[in-house]
Write a protein that holds these residues in place. Sequence first.
Motif, mmCIF file in Angstrom:
data_model
loop_
_atom_site.group_PDB
_atom_site.id
_atom_site.type_symbol
_atom_site.label_atom_id
_atom_site.label_comp_id
_atom_site.label_asym_id
_atom_site.label_seq_id
_atom_site.Cartn_x
_atom_site.Cartn_y
_atom_site.Cartn_z
ATOM 1 N N ILE A 116 -14.775 9.862 1.317
ATOM 2 C CA ILE A 116 -13.597 9.252 0.695
ATOM 3 C C ILE A 116 -13.278 10.033 -0.581
ATOM 4 C CG2 ILE A 116 -12.516 7.115 -0.090
ATOM 5 C CD1 ILE A 116 -14.602 5.569 1.424
ATOM 6 N N PRO A 117 -12.396 11.025 -0.490
ATOM 7 C CA PRO A 117 -12.120 11.903 -1.629
ATOM 8 C C PRO A 117 -11.547 11.126 -2.822
ATOM 9 C CG PRO A 117 -11.186 12.799 0.402
ATOM 10 C CD PRO A 117 -11.659 11.416 0.709
ATOM 11 N N GLY A 118 -11.993 11.482 -3.993
ATOM 12 C CA GLY A 118 -11.421 10.906 -5.211
ATOM 13 C C GLY A 118 -11.999 9.559 -5.599
ATOM 14 N N VAL A 119 -12.782 8.945 -4.717
ATOM 15 C CA VAL A 119 -13.393 7.650 -5.053
ATOM 16 C C VAL A 119 -14.866 7.891 -5.349
ATOM 17 C CG1 VAL A 119 -13.934 5.332 -4.216
ATOM 18 C CG2 VAL A 119 -11.805 6.449 -3.517
ATOM 19 N N SER A 120 -15.270 7.615 -6.574
ATOM 20 C CA SER A 120 -16.662 7.920 -6.913
ATOM 21 C C SER A 120 -17.600 6.948 -6.213
ATOM 22 C CB SER A 120 -16.879 7.875 -8.423
ATOM 23 O OG SER A 120 -16.866 6.543 -8.872
ATOM 24 N N ASN B 79 -18.049 3.784 -8.215
ATOM 25 C CA ASN B 79 -16.922 2.862 -8.129
ATOM 26 C C ASN B 79 -16.911 2.155 -6.774
ATOM 27 O OD1 ASN B 79 -14.538 1.551 -8.621
ATOM 28 N ND2 ASN B 79 -13.233 3.347 -8.270
ATOM 29 N N LEU C 159 -8.404 1.557 -2.810
ATOM 30 C CA LEU C 159 -9.432 2.508 -3.228
ATOM 31 C C LEU C 159 -9.093 3.918 -2.740
ATOM 32 C CD1 LEU C 159 -13.050 1.127 -2.546
ATOM 33 C CD2 LEU C 159 -12.183 1.995 -4.703
ATOM 34 N N ILE C 160 -8.756 3.993 -1.453
ATOM 35 C CA ILE C 160 -8.517 5.302 -0.840
ATOM 36 C C ILE C 160 -7.282 5.968 -1.450
ATOM 37 C CG2 ILE C 160 -7.969 6.496 1.325
ATOM 38 C CD1 ILE C 160 -9.574 4.143 2.717
ATOM 39 N N GLY D 261 -7.931 7.059 -4.976
ATOM 40 C CA GLY D 261 -8.768 8.255 -4.945
ATOM 41 C C GLY D 261 -7.930 9.484 -4.627
ATOM 42 N N TYR D 262 -7.021 9.292 -3.679
ATOM 43 C CA TYR D 262 -6.153 10.384 -3.235
ATOM 44 C C TYR D 262 -5.228 10.864 -4.362
ATOM 45 C CZ TYR D 262 -2.045 12.148 -0.636
ATOM 46 O OH TYR D 262 -0.986 12.867 -0.182
ATOM 47 N N LYS E 189 -5.843 10.539 -7.617
ATOM 48 C CA LYS E 189 -6.575 10.595 -8.872
ATOM 49 C C LYS E 189 -6.191 11.782 -9.763
ATOM 50 C CE LYS E 189 -11.379 10.219 -10.179
ATOM 51 N NZ LYS E 189 -12.673 10.343 -9.484
#
Lengths: 250, 480
Positions: free
Chosen positions: A90-94, A97, B446-447, B450-451, B453
């Motif tokens: 899941i890119p961008g989600v640490s 988190n 969340l997704i 994140g995308y 960010k």
Amino acid sequence: MLSIKNLHASIQDKEILKGINLEVKAGEVHAIMGPNGSGKSTLSNVLAGREEYEVTEGSVDFEGADLLDLAPEDRAKEGLFLAFQYPVEIPGVSNINFLKTAINEKREYHKQEPATAKEFLGMVKEKSALVELDSKLASRSVNEGFSGGEKKRNEIFQMAMLEPKLSILDETDSGLDIDALRIVANGVNKLKSENNATVVITHYQRLLDYIVPDFVHVLYNGKIVKSGTKELALELEEKGYDWIKEEVNA
Amino acid sequence: MAYTEDDLEKELENQEYKYGFTTDIESDKIPVGINEDVVRLISSKKNEPQWMLDYRLKAFAVWKDMVEPEWAHVNYPKVKFQELSYYSAPKAQGEKKWEDIDPEMKATMDKLGISMDEQKALSGVAVDFVFDSVSVKTSFQDKLGDLGIIFCSFSEAVQNHPELVKKYMGTIVPTTDNFYAALNSAVFSDGSFCYIPKGVRCPMELSTYFRINEANTGQFERTLVVADEDSYVSYLEGCTAPARDENQLHAAIVELIAMDGAEIKYSTVQNWYPGDEDGKGGIYNFVTKRGICHNNAKISWTQVETGSAVTWKYPSCILKGDNSIGEFYSVAVTNNHQQADTGTKMIHLGKNTKSTIISKGISAGYSNNSYRGLVQINKNASNARNFTQCDSLLMGDQCGAHTFPYIEAKNSTAKIEHEATTSKIGEDQIFYCNQRGINTEKAINLIVNGYCKEVLNKLPMEFAVEAQKLLEISLEGSVG
């Protein structure tokens, strides 16, 4: 804890599970083995609630609740954990988190206060040590750019954080070198208790040297065709699956 | 299994546009239609000097002979320019003291969450509030004035700083630039003006909040930001409009001028009314935004576009000076029947100029989302560099994502990189979250966050939080 009765499931009208029966009690470790295409991963996906699979018959009782009636997220919050064969990026989600969201969702469901930052970070520190996960990985995006071994360790790390009652490890050993395998297995063993149970799905006996099962089941053509103790796994390692197929087809 | 019909319905209710209310305020609105007299009327209402009127008339003459552009990947009924009113101002505009502002107007600001009361202002953000055609109030003017910073409505600037306006207005976006820019130049009513003197770092965020209230009114505002040598300013722009069945037109111009060594950060959170779920109503957002960078200067555009029925917008940088830098960070979300055609132009003229483009498109529902970008490296722009990353995320199977990148390199030392991806929010990703106890709606948030960010990180703190919420609202109920 888990009671599966006559479970039938299909995907796109093709029946994969053809009447599974399985009882798992607290404190037990079960291993499910079987040749390719026997329905091992389907079983774990059906239990976790993947929508593509349709349950056509049978029942699954999990801690007194009708598991099949629960949404996937509620199954998780009731204490079912699936360690994925192919963990998803899941890119961008640490990672942090992601886990914080998951833990607080679970707490809310059980009418508990959300974890404080201090409490949470304390857990992260303690649990990441269990699987020797570099603390840097905790702040990176979920599984993004992780090596195969790191992904699997991350699954066990998440399992440690979420403290499930029942963990299903879907081919957690695939793609692991011997050192990583030992680390992952150690993690799983340390998490074992009187109150939780583990179902290990694997192709190889190798993993069972580290995670010693109380019961071994052979899944073939959508059914559990043979059950035994850990000696059965050794026998399979030595003789392969053909003799079982012959027994079944005879 | 994860969703019931009831859940979905509830969410769709929640998803309604929060800023769709109207303010009941008496307004001075001129009759519909446009001609030279209307242009003169607007100018006289604003008590403008002759040079300003001449500028408008020249623009109007140009506009009359222009045709509406049709190359964008959007489809909408033609705007009936003769059926719009080109000026609407709340009545009883007198002294711009806080005490004198109509209570209805104050209530509107409250609902929009705009803090004008300087004593109560939590964060150091100076705001210019533009309601329909005029600026209602600008805060923190005195404090900024001490530093020599001019921050006021465009009309005030025309009256009080004519030399600056005359010198810079229209130098970046000339009246002849395009159809909507020409129209704006003829009938623009207000907007914001900002001048940062040499060597000054503006200590607070400057912000303009645009609000269209009146029905059948076009909003045509202009913003002019001049950052003198070695100065710095961060500028924010927010916008909302009531939910109306008719389409409303917004055709703005933004001009940025960054002198040698100056830096301008311009952030937009665009939340114009997008129309209802059947695509009825909503704002047509046709905006021309452009900046020029002199030597060693830097302009950074950041935009989060969630609103409008149709968006046509390409914030651009002319990298005229050597070593100048242009950046464009964009998140564009379209849902239901929204259409967006947005992107940027990076014109490299100077040596060692650098540009970065990060564009994240998210399409859901029946919407269409296009990225259109031009990277132009001119003959004398040796060692110019560009990096473009252009990602599209699709939700559902009825929406569209399109990219139209244009690259023109006339200098062989140029280095241009272009990366593009198109992805769907994976069932796998959602299921993975579900399995960890996170429901589908939260998983999507969340997704998506994140995308986006990389872009959200570029926004000032308070704005980033608002933008994050806005993304959630815009996409609620889009995956069932």
